[in-house]
Design a protein around this motif. Sequence first.
Motif, PDB file in Angstrom:
ATOM      1  N   GLU A  55       0.865  -1.174   0.000  1.00 34.25           N
ATOM      2  CA  GLU A  55       0.000   0.000   0.000  1.00 34.25           C
ATOM      3  C   GLU A  55       0.901   1.223   0.000  1.00 34.25           C
ATOM      4  O   GLU A  55       1.819   1.326   0.808  1.00 34.25           O
ATOM      5  CB  GLU A  55      -0.903   0.000   1.228  1.00 34.25           C
ATOM      6  N   LEU A  56       0.656   2.103  -0.940  1.00 35.50           N
ATOM      7  CA  LEU A  56       1.475   3.297  -1.083  1.00 35.50           C
ATOM      8  C   LEU A  56       0.669   4.515  -0.662  1.00 35.50           C
ATOM      9  O   LEU A  56      -0.489   4.661  -1.031  1.00 35.50           O
ATOM     10  CB  LEU A  56       1.931   3.453  -2.534  1.00 35.50           C
ATOM     11  N   ASP A  57       1.293   5.374   0.118  1.00 36.19           N
ATOM     12  CA  ASP A  57       0.656   6.605   0.556  1.00 36.19           C
ATOM     13  C   ASP A  57       0.854   7.657  -0.523  1.00 36.19           C
ATOM     14  O   ASP A  57       1.701   8.542  -0.409  1.00 36.19           O
ATOM     15  CB  ASP A  57       1.258   7.060   1.887  1.00 36.19           C
ATOM     16  N   ALA A  58       0.092   7.520  -1.602  1.00 31.55           N
ATOM     17  CA  ALA A  58       0.209   8.446  -2.729  1.00 31.55           C
ATOM     18  C   ALA A  58      -1.037   8.316  -3.593  1.00 31.55           C
ATOM     19  O   ALA A  58      -1.812   7.387  -3.447  1.00 31.55           O
ATOM     20  CB  ALA A  58       1.454   8.118  -3.543  1.00 31.55           C
TER      21      ALA A  58
ATOM     22  N   SER B 252       1.373   7.075  -7.878  1.00 27.74           N
ATOM     23  CA  SER B 252       2.130   6.418  -6.817  1.00 27.74           C
ATOM     24  C   SER B 252       3.314   5.603  -7.322  1.00 27.74           C
ATOM     25  O   SER B 252       4.320   5.493  -6.631  1.00 27.74           O
ATOM     26  CB  SER B 252       1.215   5.528  -5.982  1.00 27.74           C
ATOM     27  N   LEU B 253       3.232   5.020  -8.502  1.00 23.34           N
ATOM     28  CA  LEU B 253       4.366   4.246  -9.012  1.00 23.34           C
ATOM     29  C   LEU B 253       5.590   5.125  -9.199  1.00 23.34           C
ATOM     30  O   LEU B 253       6.712   4.708  -8.939  1.00 23.34           O
ATOM     31  CB  LEU B 253       4.001   3.561 -10.327  1.00 23.34           C
ATOM     32  N   ALA B 254       5.389   6.347  -9.642  1.00 21.96           N
ATOM     33  CA  ALA B 254       6.507   7.255  -9.860  1.00 21.96           C
ATOM     34  C   ALA B 254       6.993   7.881  -8.563  1.00 21.96           C
ATOM     35  O   ALA B 254       8.179   8.174  -8.415  1.00 21.96           O
ATOM     36  CB  ALA B 254       6.107   8.355 -10.837  1.00 21.96           C
ATOM     37  N   SER B 255       6.100   8.072  -7.606  1.00 21.66           N
ATOM     38  CA  SER B 255       6.489   8.763  -6.376  1.00 21.66           C
ATOM     39  C   SER B 255       7.058   7.830  -5.313  1.00 21.66           C
ATOM     40  O   SER B 255       7.602   8.294  -4.321  1.00 21.66           O
ATOM     41  CB  SER B 255       5.293   9.527  -5.799  1.00 21.66           C
ATOM     42  N   GLN B 256       6.925   6.532  -5.503  1.00 23.24           N
ATOM     43  CA  GLN B 256       7.414   5.549  -4.529  1.00 23.24           C
ATOM     44  C   GLN B 256       8.258   4.478  -5.228  1.00 23.24           C
ATOM     45  O   GLN B 256       7.929   3.296  -5.206  1.00 23.24           O
ATOM     46  CB  GLN B 256       6.231   4.892  -3.816  1.00 23.24           C
ATOM     47  N   PRO B 257       9.367   4.864  -5.848  1.00 23.30           N
ATOM     48  CA  PRO B 257      10.106   3.881  -6.648  1.00 23.30           C
ATOM     49  C   PRO B 257      10.722   2.744  -5.838  1.00 23.30           C
ATOM     50  O   PRO B 257      10.811   1.621  -6.336  1.00 23.30           O
ATOM     51  CB  PRO B 257      11.184   4.717  -7.338  1.00 23.30           C
ATOM     52  N   GLY B 258      11.133   3.004  -4.616  1.00 25.39           N
ATOM     53  CA  GLY B 258      11.774   1.959  -3.809  1.00 25.39           C
ATOM     54  C   GLY B 258      10.865   0.774  -3.545  1.00 25.39           C
ATOM     55  O   GLY B 258      11.211  -0.369  -3.888  1.00 25.39           O
TER      56      GLY B 258
ATOM     57  N   LEU C  95       9.001  -4.779  -4.941  1.00 25.00           N
ATOM     58  CA  LEU C  95       7.913  -5.688  -5.285  1.00 25.00           C
ATOM     59  C   LEU C  95       8.190  -6.388  -6.619  1.00 25.00           C
ATOM     60  O   LEU C  95       8.028  -7.605  -6.742  1.00 25.00           O
ATOM     61  CB  LEU C  95       6.591  -4.928  -5.359  1.00 25.00           C
ATOM     62  N   ILE C  96       8.647  -5.630  -7.601  1.00 27.22           N
ATOM     63  CA  ILE C  96       8.951  -6.200  -8.917  1.00 27.22           C
ATOM     64  C   ILE C  96      10.108  -7.189  -8.824  1.00 27.22           C
ATOM     65  O   ILE C  96      10.062  -8.278  -9.404  1.00 27.22           O
ATOM     66  CB  ILE C  96       9.259  -5.083  -9.931  1.00 27.22           C
TER      67      ILE C  96
END
Length: 50
Positions: free
Chosen positions: A8-11, A15-21, A26-27
């Motif tokens: 779960e991303l807080d975005a 969100s994929l671009a703002s939470q790359p780590g 996950l990938i």
Amino acid sequence: MDPRKIIELDAGHASLASQPGPVAELIETAAIDLAGQAGLPRGTSARSPR
């Protein structure tokens, strides 16, 4: 689908671009798992050489 891991991303929608780590982790986890299911040794690529 039978997800093995959910993050779960807080975005918002970007969100994929703002939470790359977390997304990269996950990938990577999924790729290692799929390679193991295919019988590939860890650290090898599923792609065939050109």
